[in-house]
Design a protein around this motif. Structure first.
Motif, PDB file in Angstrom:
ATOM      1  N   LYS A 101       0.829  -1.210   0.000  1.00 57.28           N
ATOM      2  CA  LYS A 101       0.000   0.000   0.000  1.00 57.28           C
ATOM      3  C   LYS A 101       0.858   1.252   0.000  1.00 57.28           C
ATOM      4  N   PRO A 125      -9.453   6.873  -2.651  1.00 64.03           N
ATOM      5  CA  PRO A 125      -9.381   6.375  -1.268  1.00 64.03           C
ATOM      6  C   PRO A 125     -10.446   5.353  -0.918  1.00 64.03           C
ATOM      7  N   ALA A 126     -11.562   5.356  -1.643  1.00 57.28           N
ATOM      8  CA  ALA A 126     -12.601   4.364  -1.347  1.00 57.28           C
ATOM      9  C   ALA A 126     -12.094   2.947  -1.580  1.00 57.28           C
ATOM     10  N   ARG A 127     -11.159   2.800  -2.530  1.00 53.66           N
ATOM     11  CA  ARG A 127     -10.624   1.462  -2.821  1.00 53.66           C
ATOM     12  C   ARG A 127      -9.803   0.934  -1.654  1.00 53.66           C
ATOM     13  N   LEU A 128      -9.180   1.839  -0.904  1.00 52.28           N
ATOM     14  CA  LEU A 128      -8.348   1.407   0.218  1.00 52.28           C
ATOM     15  C   LEU A 128      -9.160   0.666   1.269  1.00 52.28           C
ATOM     16  N   LYS A 129     -10.444   1.024   1.398  1.00 54.09           N
ATOM     17  CA  LYS A 129     -11.288   0.404   2.420  1.00 54.09           C
ATOM     18  C   LYS A 129     -11.535  -1.073   2.130  1.00 54.09           C
ATOM     19  N   PHE A 130     -11.342  -1.473   0.886  1.00 58.97           N
ATOM     20  CA  PHE A 130     -11.619  -2.852   0.507  1.00 58.97           C
ATOM     21  C   PHE A 130     -10.371  -3.739   0.557  1.00 58.97           C
TER      22      PHE A 130
END
Length: 614
Positions: A63, A165-170
């Motif tokens: 990441k 950043p929404a992808r990081l939550k997955f």
């Protein structure tokens, strides 16, 4: 009444061309699912550049940082901006999208990564006076700048998905993402055994920790691949695997497949490659499973690393954004090659069983104590057993053999060709607990599970008879009537013709009953009702989707169980020796019909270590 659609009559929004940055982020969602996807794309680019050494450095599960360094041909400074553009590639010219001979070819990876992270590419082309660097952040491209690099390319990706950043939550935990990266690197390392590959984790700072390293292997394909697989899967796999080399109509299958007795509890040791590219293809996985169907129970899975190669135009690798699936022009040919190639190789392995069986046996014999151990157990060497022609040892009376009036097992003595203890499974010396045969070899002992071994032998005989002349049937003096449910009766009668070819003749007997008029002669006297119940269970377990041949083999396996020497059956010396000789001459006799070993060999040297003699 249905509720009215609020959009009816409303003005429709205009159709717009999406912004290039948004287009790249959408493409990134398809190509870059997680950090491991980014590593895959970058390592494939390095391999396509002809690299002989590749280093992958990651931090925090990829990441925070992914850096891939290679010694490949490099990129000229003038080409760096184009390398970061969508659908720009040096690997195809676009005239033939089926003639793909590289790992990557879409030209989306770098553009996609630059759209969702902070990407830099530093490269020095072969023969160039100096290196150059270009960076892109969230889709914003910088200028080409001079840089210092002796050769090859360094691609560095920081803060993956910072722009989305929404992808990081997955994403999963750092540990899980790091493990996924390791799996990707190892699969690619299998594909190119002649390339040195290193994976380093620098999450803790400094030089970090090397989590995987595989130096370049030398030798021919099989030698190099064996060395690479030993490094990745362990020497236990290579010691218990057989080389595969089969060809049919322009398709070639190579690699290594493990013996059935080296099976796994899940499909975690199955690695499949098409024209050198790692794939997870349902057709190929199904073919691998089908090849072992004869040897493993349904809760066990084969282990293999298989490479299928063909003309690129016979396989479409462009059916999945991440190139994980393929589509064959002749899928039946590819599937048939895998099934037949593996079955032929397993048959040539004869009665061989995996060395892990002996290792587990030695472990069971170890004396447990409170103090430390003072000696090291060595694993028995692989391939210690050799295939031999059937040969019957002389009949002898030895103290410990049971005398019994029970009917003799169906073994036919053959002329003596060599001293029995010089043969692979040795000379029978005793029977333990009326189920285990103890045999003496020239340099050790062999323990045989008489029921499991004979079950396999009967099964192989049934298969040969069924293929050659059909299985001979014996008529029952009085037909046996078996009461069933209406559903079971219908299912059984639906395959009555197939069962008839196997020597089992059934007829309806009114209502939901059936009459068993003939049974396979090879089995002697059998309990027809129990046999019918087992066959119904097998049909139910396999389901309607299984091919007829697989269903027949499965039924034959159940039938063989009814005709084999039972546990508790006392055997005479000549019967036990005849069983050993037939095992030596019968393919697949190293495991029973469920994949369990039929015998264990212990070398004298290992036995001596157990007693501290070595």
């Amino acid at each position: 009444m249905n509720a009215p659609n609020p959009n009816i009559g409303a003005s429709r929004p205009p159709i717009r061309q999406l912004d290039e940055t948004i287009v790249n982020r959408i493409a990134a969602g398809e190509v870059v699912e997680r950090p491991a996807s980014a590593v895959k794309e970058l390592v494939e680019n390095a391999l396509d550049a002809g690299a002989r050494r590749v280093e992958v450095v990651v931090a925090e599960g990829g990441k925070r940082l992914i850096r891939v360094t290679d010694d490949g041909c490099g990129i000229a400074p003038a080409d760096l901006p184009l390398a970061l553009a969508r659908h720009a590639t040096s690997k195809i010219d676009g005239s033939d999208l089926l003639d793909i001979r590289s790992f990557g070819f879409r030209g989306e990876a770098l553009a996609s990564l630059g759209a969702v992270g902070r990407l830099s590419v530093t490269s020095r082309a072969e023969g160039a006076a100096e290196a150059a660097r270009i960076a892109v952040t969230g889709g914003s491209l910088g200028a080409v700048m001079p840089a210092a690099l002796s050769r090859g390319t360094v691609v560095e990706l920081r803060d993956l998905f910072f722009a989305t950043p929404a992808r990081l939550k997955f994403l999963r935990s750092d540990r899980a993402e790091t493990q996924a990266i390791g799996d990707v690197v190892k699969r690619l390392a299998m594909a190119v055994p002649g390339v040195g590959i290193t994976l380093r984790d620098v999450s803790g700072g400094g030089e970090g920790r090397v989590s995987f390293r595989a130096d370049a292997e030398t030798g021919d394909f099989f030698d190099a691949l064996r060395g690479r697989l030993a490094r990745i899967l362990g020497t236990e796999f290579t010691e218990n695997a057989i080389a595969i080399d089969a060809e049919r109509e322009g398709l070639r299958l190579t690699g290594f497949a493990a013996l059935p007795t080296y099976s796994r509890g899940a499909a975690v040791a199955q690695f499949l490659f098409v024209n050198g590219r790692p794939v997870r293809d349902k057709l190929l996985v199904g073919a691998l499973r089908a090849a072992y169907m004869d040897f493993l129970s349904r809760d066990r899975h084969p282990a293999a690393a298989l490479f299928l190669t063909c003309d690129p135009e016979r396989v479409d690798v462009n059916v999945h954004p991440a190139k994980a699936e393929v589509r064959f022009r002749e899928p039946g040919l590819a599937r048939g090659l895998i099934v037949s190639g593996l079955r032929h190789a397993l048959a040539e392995a004869g009665h061989r069983a995996s060395s892990t069986v002996a290792g587990a046996t030695l472990g069971a014999f170890r004396t447990e104590s409170a103090g430390p151990r003072h000696y090291q157990m060595d694993r028995p060497s692989p391939g210690a057993l050799r295939h031999a022609h059937a040969a019957q040892a002389p009949v002898f009376e030895t103290p410990g053999f049971a005398e019994t009036a029970a009917p003799a097992a169906r073994f036919e003595p053959t002329p003596e060709a060599a001293p029995a203890q010089d043969l692979p499974l040795g000379a029978a010396r005793a029977q333990l607990h009326e189920n285990y045969i103890v045999a003496q070899t020239r340099d050790g002992i062999v323990l045989v599970d008489q029921h499991a071994a004979h079950e396999r032998l009967v099964y192989e005989r049934l298969k040969r008879q069924a293929a050659e002349t059909g299985i001979a049937a014996q008529a029952l003096l009085i037909p046996q009537i078996v009461e069933l449910s209406e559903q079971d009766c219908a299912r059984l009668l639906a395959v009555a013709d197939d069962l008839g070819r196997l020597g089992l003749t059934l007829e309806p007997f009114g209502g939901s009953a059936i009459a068993v008029r003939e049974t396979p002669a090879l089995l002697g006297e059998v309990d027809a009702a129990k046999l019918i119940a087992d066959i119904l269970d097998e049909i139910s377990d396999l389901g309607e989707s299984t091919t007829l041949g697989a269903r027949i083999d499965a039924v034959l396996s159940r039938v063989a169980c009814h005709g084999s020497v039972r546990s508790g059956r006392q055997m005479r010396a000549e019967e036990m020796n005849a069983l050993l000789r037939e095992m030596e001459a019968t393919p697949h006799s190293g495991q029973c019909n469920h994949g369990r070993p039929t015998f264990v060999e212990l070398k004298l040297a290992d036995i001596e270590r157990l007693f501290g003699r070595r």
